[in-house]
Design an enzyme around this catalytic site. Structure first.
Site, short mmCIF file in Angstrom:
data_model
loop_
_atom_site.label_atom_id
_atom_site.label_comp_id
_atom_site.label_asym_id
_atom_site.label_seq_id
_atom_site.Cartn_x
_atom_site.Cartn_y
_atom_site.Cartn_z
N GLU A 100 0.83 -1.20 0.00
CA GLU A 100 0.00 0.00 0.00
C GLU A 100 0.86 1.26 0.00
O GLU A 100 1.83 1.36 0.75
CB GLU A 100 -0.92 0.07 1.23
N ASP A 146 10.22 6.61 14.47
CA ASP A 146 10.06 8.03 14.16
C ASP A 146 10.52 8.83 15.36
O ASP A 146 9.94 8.70 16.45
CB ASP A 146 8.58 8.29 13.85
N ASP A 162 10.92 12.56 16.76
CA ASP A 162 10.40 13.88 16.44
C ASP A 162 10.88 14.87 17.48
O ASP A 162 10.69 14.66 18.68
CB ASP A 162 8.87 13.75 16.44
#
Lengths: 419, 460
Positions: free
Chosen positions: A47, A112, A114
């Site tokens: 996807e 991730d 951040d």
């Protein structure tokens, strides 16, 4: 070298088509996500999602091959491309499949980091801003996590990518990683997490075992090597009274804390800089710890250092098998910077402010092509994207070794230097 | 398994040769016996009692502690499955059969939703761990062998090489690291130990001390049962044809788990966005009060907070339209209406089952809020008793005017890890005159309902 042109978000609709036509490395990208064509449907069942102009978001995009993917991306010119999971069926056909049968099966293990998650411990910026004073946090994060992923978990194929503005992503592409269940991903992420606590938990790190797990000791070594330069010099983390209070609030032993509070107003500490404050703090802690009646934590200083520096990862990003994450080589719409791969072993030389913006590289391309339009060099090698594309190439080649090694049948044409 | 007629079989013909090699199992093979409809329900209910006992003990005490073990045994002894806490019965007896069958029956009842699956999985794993740890060393070894999980220990040479690391990872047991036997297994087989950083890892392998081998079992069992539940739920539509079983199965899960507060059709529409502020001060549990206040202060909530609070509001009867109004009004104090519509309204509609796979998400129970999705930097969700520093919590209680008596009680239970009991005392402190010692708070929406009930009772 042409002057760096200023990036203007409004010009994205004009710049993206050129970027996607001439610069996006489709060949390498496909070689990565195809994983040697084993199983055949691995790429076709992947996807992708696109964010188009005006925040239009479309999911369940999938492509039959590199050519189709190129065509779609060039046609749509997405502002952002996300990579999702490999499903049981082609995502674009998901409506024709019974809901319960359409399942996310495999995906890279991702992380991730951040910068906004460090707002409570950085003094220079907050929110989406970053600068050279707080960037070392990312260097520490990359070093700690990359070491652990390689040495503790044995993961060989790790792709680190700059997110374009305020953080970094890591894609772990080993087969074991891609096949991990949600439970497995959560276990890895929790193993790597030390900073725990929400808005109402001030002290986010407690090292309460007598001996530290080797993972923690190794991570501490990395933090200790950089702590002085980052926290004392760049962040000035003990530079004023408010910041003292913050640091001291992390000390749970009351007698130690009150003693330190008094000391900070004493003569010893006239200079009022983090350098002296940190030295004072360390001295008093060591003295106190050696006293017979000390019952507090053995690792007071370590806990402080870790709370200020240790990587803060969002477990929710890592745990979902179907979680979509921004693709490498996207352009960040707000900064214009390209999401470039980073070599983790050279993280100290990486400067996020020097990452080229889309306007920069298109300028470069223009001027090079004016001079010499005959050369058959690939477009991105004419620009400052060259180096990071080489990082990507090395990553893909290393992956490809693993398919060769297993004696899988790979067509000759796949192995030519066709990017 | 065949479900026969209504007549009960005579009790004295219960010598069933199960052929099983160990009284403990991870339920790989479905039962072949025939049971009556009555027995079907009876066995399911008895096992449910066992699982509830496990759950309750886990709320009140640390798993594996003496108190925990006593409580579990005490409660299981009251059920027809009492024998399973012993380690001396054979596999040819009635209890083994009931153990076997009841597990499979409950799979049918609990495979129907993610929440039910999660609950069932958790309790079965805890039950298994409890029973396995009671077995002696020989029987433990036998179990591993029977399930093809026997591993070879590492050589003495290798152990010496990594001894320091082994000792450093051993935590409390570092003194025995020297003499313990170690096994080297892929980290994927001991996820529990990895998650808690309780084991030394090197290049993808975990060095597991003999005593911790149960973790491999648990991981194995979890993966197996998880997959089986998924398969069962896909096969369920065929079962729905049998309308003897379905009503009973769905009644089972509701009866013993209590309400899950999904689709409360009775009071949808009664709550409007304007009512929320005053309702929050009067009847919201502390976790939701906290989220509400954070939102009013910051005009924003991060994802975890939006999920926990949003689903709670749905559970109290806030309709989709009112929810959109409520969130929009608050968020647009700090952002563009446009941005809200693009980035946040989708999630709200998703929670109400209007987007995506259109699942009707259920509001989070206390167990879920306490045990999973811990808050990180910038987050305001979670359970205040679990996720707030002790002195900050005590301060907040004082500021709210809670009496010293109650504050002390609440802090004591919080310190001991009994967060739901602390919450119950908070409820008592803020609803003067209420006195129901046996009611546990299990769900924020239950807190809300009890509170509303209390106030409407007062008016009468």
């Amino acid at each position: 070298m042409t002057e760096k042109s200023t990036y203007d978000a409004a010009s994205l609709p004009d710049l993206l088509p050129i970027y996607y036509k001439k610069l996006f490395p489709y060949g390498l990208y496909y070689r990565w996500l195809n994983y040697g064509g084993v199983p055949k449907s691995y790429f076709t069942n992947r996807e992708f999602s696109f964010t188009l102009k005006d925040d239009v978001y479309i999911r369940y995009q999938s492509f039959a091959d590199q050519q189709e993917m190129e065509k779609e991306i060039q046609k749509r010119c997405p502002y952002k491309i996300d990579i999702g999971a490999v499903f049981s069926h082609k995502p674009k056909d998901h409506k024709t499949v019974k809901a319960a049968a359409f399942q996310a099966q495999e995906k890279e293990l991702v992380f991730d980091i951040d910068m906004t998650d460090y707002d409570d411990v950085r003094t220079c910026c907050s929110g989406a801003d970053i600068c050279e004073k707080c960037w070392p946090l990312m260097q520490i994060a990359v070093k700690i996590l990359d070491r652990a992923l390689e040495e503790d978990f044995g993961f060989e194929h790790r792709l680190w990518v700059y997110s374009g503005r305020r953080g970094v992503h890591c894609w772990v592409c080993d087969e074991t990683a891609r096949k991990l269940s949600q439970n497995g991903r959560t276990a890895v992420a929790e193993y790597l997490s030390l900073v725990k606590g929400g808005e109402h938990q001030n002290k986010k790190i407690s090292l309460d075992t007598t001996r530290l797990h080797p993972f923690i000791s190794q991570s501490l070594e990395i933090v200790k090597a950089r702590f002085y330069d980052y926290a004392v010099k760049k962040q000035d983390f003990l530079g004023d009274e408010e910041n003292h209070k913050k640091v001291l609030s992390l000390i749970t032993d009351e007698t130690l804390r009150t003693e330190l509070e008094k000391n900070f107003t004493s003569k010893e500490y006239e200079e009022n800089t983090s350098k002296t404050a940190w030295a004072v703090l360390r001295k008093h802690v060591e003295t106190k710890k050696s006293e017979a009646n000390y019952k507090g934590s053995k690792y007071v200083l370590e806990e402080i250092m870790l709370q200020y520096c240790y990587p803060r990862l969002d477990v929710n990003v890592s745990k979902g098998v179907n979680h979509l994450l921004k693709s490498p080589f996207c352009v960040h719409p707000k900064t214009g910077r390209v999401c470039v791969p980073i070599d983790p072993k050279k993280i100290d030389e990486f400067d996020p402010m020097a990452v080229p913006t889309i306007s920069d590289i298109l300028e470069e391309l223009n001027s090079v092509e004016k001079e010499d339009s005959n050369k058959k060099t690939k477009e991105f090698n004419k620009t400052s994207l060259k180096e990071c594309t080489q990082v990507f190439e090395r990553f893909v080649k290393k992956l490809e070794e693993t398919w060769k090694g297993k004696g899988k049948m790979i067509e000759q044409s796949d192995m030519t230097m066709e990017f | 398994m065949l479900i026969g007629s209504r007549t009960k079989r005579p009790k004295n013909s219960k010598l069933i040769k199960s052929g099983a090699e160990h009284r403990l199992q991870i339920y790989k093979v479905p039962p072949k016996e025939t049971v009556t409809l009555q027995e079907f329900e009876e066995y399911a209910v008895e096992r449910l009692k066992v699982l509830k006992a496990i759950e309750n003990a886990g709320i009140r005490h640390i798993r594996g502690s003496e108190d925990y073990n006593h409580l579990v045994e005490k409660e299981i002894k009251k059920t027809k499955l009492a024998k399973i806490i012993r380690t001396d019965y054979s596999t040819d007896c009635e209890e083994f059969m009931i153990d076997h069958i009841s597990h499979f029956i409950l799979r049918l009842a609990y495979c129907r939703s993610e929440d039910l699956k999660r609950w069932f999985l958790q309790q079965e794993l805890d039950l298994f761990r409890f029973r396995f740890l009671k077995e002696n060393a020989e029987d433990k070894q036998k179990f591993l062998k029977v399930n093809s999980l026997d591993y070879n220990p590492i050589s003495e040479d290798e152990k010496q090489r990594v001894l320091q690391d082994l000792m450093a990872s051993a935590g409390r047991n570092s003194t025995t690291a020297d003499t313990n036997e170690y096994f080297k297994v892929p980290f994927t087989e001991v996820l529990d130990l990895v998650r808690g950083r309780k084991v030394f890892l090197s290049r993808g392998f975990a060095y597991v001390p003999k005593d911790d081998m149960i973790s491999i079992l648990i991981t194995h069992y979890r993966a197996h049962l998880s997959q089986q539940l998924a398969m069962t739920s896909r096969a369920l539509p065929q079962l729905e044809e049998d309308n003897r079983l379905l009503p009973m199965l769905s009644g089972l899960s509701k009866r013993y788990l209590g309400q899950d507060y999904s689709s409360k059709k009775s009071n949808v529409g009664k709550i409007t966005a304007e009512m929320i502020d005053s309702l929050s001060k009067q009847s919201f549990p502390p976790c939701m009060q906290n989220l509400h206040q954070s939102m009013k202060r910051d005009h924003h909530l991060k994802h975890g907070g939006r999920m926990q609070y949003g689903l709670f509001l749905k559970g109290i009867g806030l309709s989709l339209e009112e929810a959109l109004r409520f969130w929009r009004t608050e968020f647009t104090k700090a952002m563009d209406g446009d941005k809200f519509d693009k980035q946040y309204s989708y999630n709200i509609r998703h929670n109400y089952g209007k987007e995506g796979k259109r699942a009707d998400y259920t509001p989070y129970s206390c167990n879920k809020i306490i045990m999973s999705n811990a808050p990180g930097p910038g987050d305001n969700h979670g359970c205040p008793f679990r996720h707030t520093d002790a002195d900050l919590l005590a301060q907040k209680l004082r500021l709210q005017g809670i009496s010293k008596d109650f504050t002390d009680k609440i802090m004591k239970y919080t310190r001991d890890g009994h967060y739901q009991i602390a919450c119950k005392y908070y409820f008592d402190a803020t609803h003067s005159g209420v006195e129901e010692p046996d009611v546990n708070i299990n769900h924020p929406n239950q807190y809300f309902d009890e509170s509303q009930h209390f106030y409407s009772g007062k008016k009468e």
